[in-house]
Scaffold this motif. Structure first.
Motif, PDB file in Angstrom:
ATOM      1  N   ARG A  23     106.956 -33.138 -42.350  1.00  0.00           N
ATOM      2  CA  ARG A  23     105.855 -32.934 -41.248  1.00  0.00           C
ATOM      3  C   ARG A  23     106.430 -32.401 -39.871  1.00  0.00           C
ATOM      4  O   ARG A  23     107.396 -33.210 -39.509  1.00  0.00           O
ATOM      5  N   MET A  37      90.574 -29.411 -36.750  1.00  0.00           N
ATOM      6  CA  MET A  37      91.406 -30.049 -37.791  1.00  0.00           C
ATOM      7  C   MET A  37      91.523 -29.172 -39.110  1.00  0.00           C
ATOM      8  O   MET A  37      90.228 -28.756 -39.396  1.00  0.00           O
ATOM      9  N   GLY A  38      92.301 -28.981 -39.726  1.00  0.00           N
ATOM     10  CA  GLY A  38      92.429 -27.888 -41.078  1.00  0.00           C
ATOM     11  C   GLY A  38      92.411 -26.717 -40.568  1.00  0.00           C
ATOM     12  O   GLY A  38      92.350 -25.634 -41.590  1.00  0.00           O
ATOM     13  N   THR A  49      98.738 -25.635 -42.140  1.00  0.00           N
ATOM     14  CA  THR A  49      97.371 -26.249 -41.957  1.00  0.00           C
ATOM     15  C   THR A  49      97.520 -27.426 -40.846  1.00  0.00           C
ATOM     16  O   THR A  49      98.432 -28.160 -40.745  1.00  0.00           O
ATOM     17  N   VAL A  51      97.040 -30.859 -39.263  1.00  0.00           N
ATOM     18  CA  VAL A  51      96.491 -31.973 -39.719  1.00  0.00           C
ATOM     19  C   VAL A  51      96.479 -33.285 -38.587  1.00  0.00           C
ATOM     20  O   VAL A  51      96.056 -34.176 -38.935  1.00  0.00           O
ATOM     21  N   ASP A  52      96.774 -32.860 -37.421  1.00  0.00           N
ATOM     22  CA  ASP A  52      96.677 -33.633 -36.392  1.00  0.00           C
ATOM     23  C   ASP A  52      96.926 -32.846 -34.990  1.00  0.00           C
ATOM     24  O   ASP A  52      97.460 -31.613 -35.154  1.00  0.00           O
ATOM     25  N   HIS A  63     100.311 -29.684 -31.928  1.00  0.00           N
ATOM     26  CA  HIS A  63      99.563 -29.869 -33.508  1.00  0.00           C
ATOM     27  C   HIS A  63     100.639 -30.070 -34.452  1.00  0.00           C
ATOM     28  O   HIS A  63     101.926 -29.893 -34.417  1.00  0.00           O
ATOM     29  N   VAL A  65     101.589 -30.175 -38.547  1.00  0.00           N
ATOM     30  CA  VAL A  65     101.630 -29.461 -39.846  1.00  0.00           C
ATOM     31  C   VAL A  65     102.584 -29.887 -40.843  1.00  0.00           C
ATOM     32  O   VAL A  65     103.536 -30.838 -40.314  1.00  0.00           O
ATOM     33  N   GLU A  66     102.198 -29.850 -42.141  1.00  0.00           N
ATOM     34  CA  GLU A  66     103.096 -30.180 -43.267  1.00  0.00           C
ATOM     35  C   GLU A  66     103.303 -29.274 -43.978  1.00  0.00           C
ATOM     36  O   GLU A  66     102.687 -28.170 -44.230  1.00  0.00           O
TER      37      GLU A  66
END
Length: 204
Positions: A23, A37-38, A49, A51-52, A63, A65-66
């Protein structure tokens, strides 16, 4: 979908290695209030994508991402550390100007910079790609390198060259790139489908 026109340079400010994947927290000039989000954002050409999101104590937007193990395997993301600068591009919207070429954000392989030669205020880069992908690169064709849409100048075997203009050197990570660096490489979408059609025809 993306166009390969980099719109910001972000910075990795946190990295959390998970049991599976990683992450990342990316600080950028993007207003987090304008990121859903997304949402999909290309990082060095790799579609990830959100995710926060939020703001850092210094006021910069961020932001999270993972990335999966497969993404780490086929991209340069496994080399990223806190402080790494990354080219960013928001996903294409219907009606947006197509300034580059159609880019999926699905990195095919890692290319290596063989050389960098300064020509006035421009720079000519020579890259080597894995042999299996060399057939997809054509003179005057397009490639995405670290998320940047670039035009191929010349091809020789598994190597090809591109010339990068001063503006691109200044507003992306390309100004810092040097021989020996690894970069994310995505072949042209049209070349991918043409090659697949030829394979299907050959198979009868």
């Amino acid at each position: 979908m993306f166009t390969g026109i980099v719109t910001a340079v972000g910075e990795i400010v946190a990295l959390d290695t998970r049991e599976v994947g990683v992450r990342l927290r990316v600080a950028s000039p993007y207003d987090p209030d304008g990121i859903d989000m997304g949402a999909s954002i290309a990082h060095m050409g790799c579609c990830l994508t959100v995710v926060d999101k939020g703001r850092l104590p210094d006021g910069r937007g961020f932001h999270d991402v993972e990335a999966s193990p497969e993404t780490l395997r086929v991209t340069t993301m496994g080399d990223w550390t806190v402080g790494t600068k990354v080219n960013l591009e928001r996903s294409l919207k219907l009606g947006d100007e197509m300034g580059g070429h159609l880019v999926t954000g699905h990195v095919d392989a890692i290319a290596v910079i063989e050389s960098r030669v300064e020509e006035g205020d421009m720079a000519v880069f020579r890259f080597r790609v894995p042999h299996a992908f060399a057939k997809f690169v054509a003179p005057k064709g397009s490639v995405a390198l670290d998320g940047t849409s670039l035009t191929v100048n010349a091809v020789e075997g598994d190597c090809f060259s591109v010339q990068i203009i001063p503006h691109t050197l200044q507003v992306t990570t390309w100004g810092e790139r040097k021989a020996g660096d690894r970069v994310d490489f995505e072949i042209d979408l049209m070349a991918r489908y043409v090659a697949r059609l030829r394979e299907a025809e050959a198979a009868g």
